[in-house]
Design an enzyme around this catalytic site. Structure first.
Site, PDB file in Angstrom:
ATOM      1  N   ALA A 151       0.833  -1.200   0.000  1.00 62.07           N
ATOM      2  CA  ALA A 151       0.000   0.000   0.000  1.00 62.07           C
ATOM      3  C   ALA A 151       0.874   1.260   0.000  1.00 62.07           C
ATOM      4  CB  ALA A 151      -0.931   0.002   1.204  1.00 62.07           C
ATOM      5  N   LYS A 152       1.952   1.241   0.764  1.00 61.50           N
ATOM      6  CA  LYS A 152       2.857   2.395   0.791  1.00 61.50           C
ATOM      7  C   LYS A 152       3.489   2.601  -0.576  1.00 61.50           C
ATOM      8  CE  LYS A 152       6.701   4.530   3.245  1.00 61.50           C
ATOM      9  NZ  LYS A 152       6.202   5.846   2.895  1.00 61.50           N
TER      10      LYS A 152
END
Length: 78
Positions: free
Chosen positions: A34-35
């Site tokens: 996600a990052k």
């Protein structure tokens, strides 16, 4: 209960003290993915903004005036 969710529940108070929003995204590695996705989207937005301002400059459009146009239109973005 899933192991990653148990671990998340144990450290959530600490994480909450470090930031205003805390998310559990899934198994180990999901947060890193996600990052990476978030950073990729930010980089694409930055590159598109830079290219756009270069086009405006080539056409003699002042950056501050163009920003006003963008704020009033569909290009507005945080």
């Amino acid at each position: 209960m899933e192991r990653s969710l148990i671990a998340f529940a144990r450290v959530e108070p600490l994480l909450a003290s470090l930031g205003s929003q805390v998310f559990h995204l899934g198994p180990p590695g999901a947060g890193s993915a996600a990052k990476l996705g978030n950073n990729l989207m930010a980089a694409c937005n930055m590159a598109a903004s830079f290219e756009t301002f270069m086009i405006m400059k080539r056409h003699g459009i002042a950056a501050d005036l163009f920003l006003e146009v963008v704020k009033a239109g569909s290009g507005a973005s945080a």
